[in-house]
Design an enzyme around this catalytic site. Structure first.
Site, mmCIF file in Angstrom:
data_model
loop_
_atom_site.group_PDB
_atom_site.id
_atom_site.type_symbol
_atom_site.label_atom_id
_atom_site.label_comp_id
_atom_site.label_asym_id
_atom_site.label_seq_id
_atom_site.Cartn_x
_atom_site.Cartn_y
_atom_site.Cartn_z
ATOM 1 N N HIS A 168 0.847 -1.195 0.000
ATOM 2 C CA HIS A 168 0.000 0.000 0.000
ATOM 3 C C HIS A 168 0.887 1.250 0.000
ATOM 4 O O HIS A 168 1.962 1.254 0.603
ATOM 5 C CB HIS A 168 -0.922 -0.011 1.231
ATOM 6 C CG HIS A 168 -1.987 1.033 1.138
ATOM 7 N ND1 HIS A 168 -1.751 2.355 1.435
ATOM 8 C CD2 HIS A 168 -3.284 0.956 0.740
ATOM 9 C CE1 HIS A 168 -2.872 3.042 1.228
ATOM 10 N NE2 HIS A 168 -3.809 2.214 0.807
ATOM 11 N N GLU A 202 -3.995 2.519 -7.227
ATOM 12 C CA GLU A 202 -4.430 3.616 -6.359
ATOM 13 C C GLU A 202 -3.536 4.833 -6.605
ATOM 14 O O GLU A 202 -2.429 4.916 -6.044
ATOM 15 C CB GLU A 202 -4.298 3.225 -4.884
ATOM 16 C CG GLU A 202 -5.178 2.083 -4.451
ATOM 17 C CD GLU A 202 -5.460 2.126 -2.963
ATOM 18 O OE1 GLU A 202 -6.635 2.253 -2.599
ATOM 19 O OE2 GLU A 202 -4.510 2.057 -2.154
HETATM 20 P P1 13P Z 1 -9.638 6.424 0.444
HETATM 21 O O1 13P Z 1 -10.782 5.578 -0.054
HETATM 22 O O2 13P Z 1 -9.839 6.935 1.820
HETATM 23 O O3 13P Z 1 -9.275 7.469 -0.571
HETATM 24 O O4 13P Z 1 -8.369 5.465 0.572
HETATM 25 C C1 13P Z 1 -8.004 4.697 -0.502
HETATM 26 C C2 13P Z 1 -7.037 3.697 -0.016
HETATM 27 O O5 13P Z 1 -5.906 4.017 0.297
HETATM 28 C C3 13P Z 1 -7.515 2.315 0.122
HETATM 29 O O6 13P Z 1 -6.455 1.438 0.296
#
Ligand code: 13P
Length: 256
Positions: free
Chosen positions: A99, A169
């Site tokens: 992550h 992400e």
């Molecule tokens: P948010 O949905 O709070 O933007 O976070 C995304 C995330 O990092 C999920 O792993």
């Protein structure tokens, strides 16, 4: 680009370092179960310390628990770390690896690659996170995505590509409001790029790899992101702590 096999969409709740109490964790999970439906796979990734408690709750079909991180090692002198084998004492299926909030505290691509392998060896499914810090005008972020993706999967045997999940992400969207998420069209271009890179490197098995999007996912954009972005599900942060909103996100994905 044609995919060969249609797996169910996957919605992942990443609770991050929340909530503060056992009681809150129990309530959030119990309420989350009410919003789940069998059309979509759902996995809830709480902090490690809540697992013993949450594992006592009977989960519905299609819902599992997952981990937010693991050590690349199986056991030993690694203070503060948790191994995937310890995680296997619980009914978990998925493990988030790499992550951006872990990469921000110096988790390298090499370590991520070892973690992916450790999770696979334990016969669990890694959710491998990638994403750029920003989108520059010259498209340098495209190379950055490719480099990070391939380095994170450097130790994965080719045949295992269909058994992992890639979560894209973009860091600039994480933690923001729905209006600041990536738009569906741009997401589609990026998900196509990721799949192309995977197929080039791992062969046609990568047509079955689930690609998720994460970053400012909310009830108002969930269905659109999945439909227009042509992704196989969502990785949800802060909205996953609100069972009503998370239930709406699951509903949106199941109708997308
Ligand atoms: P948010 O949905 O709070 O933007 O976070 C995304 C995330 O990092 C999920 O792993």
């Amino acid at each position: 680009m044609q995919k060969t096999k249609k797996l169910k969409k996957l919605v992942v709740a990443n609770w991050k370092m929340n909530p503060k109490t056992n009681a809150e964790a129990l309530t959030i999970l119990k309420e989350t179960l009410k919003g789940a439906n069998t059309a979509v796979d759902v996995t809830v990734c709480p902090p490690f310390l809540f697992l013993s408690l949450l594992a006592k709750i009977k989960l519905k079909k299609g819902i599992t628990l997952g981990l937010q991180n693991v050590s690349e090692f199986e056991e030993g002198a690694h203070t503060g770390e948790v191994s995937v084998l310890m995680g296997k004492n619980f009914p978990i299926s998925y493990v988030i690896v790499g992550h951006s909030e872990r990469r921000a505290i110096k988790e390298s691509d090499e370590v991520v690659a070892k973690k992916v392998l450790a999770v696979k060896k334990a016969k669990l499914t890694p959710i491998v996170c990638i994403g750029e810090h920003e989108r520059d005008q010259h498209g340098l972020y495209l190379d950055a995505i490719k480099k990070q993706l391939l380095a994170s999967l450097a130790l994965l045997p080719k045949a295992a590509i269909k058994e992992i999940v890639v979560a894209y992400e973009p860091i600039w969207a994480i933690g923001k409001s729905a209006s600041e998420a990536m738009d569906g069209h741009t997401l589609h271009q990026t998900s196509l790029l990721i799949r192309k890179i995977l197929i080039e490197q791992f062969g046609s098995g990568a047509k079955e790899t689930r690609i998720l999007y994460g970053g400012a996912v909310a009830p108002e954009n969930a269905a659109l992101l999945v439909k227009e972005g042509e992704v196989d599900g969502l990785l949800v942060g802060h909205q996953s702590l609100k069972p009503k909103a998370f239930g709406e996100i699951i509903m949106g994905v199941s109708h997308a």
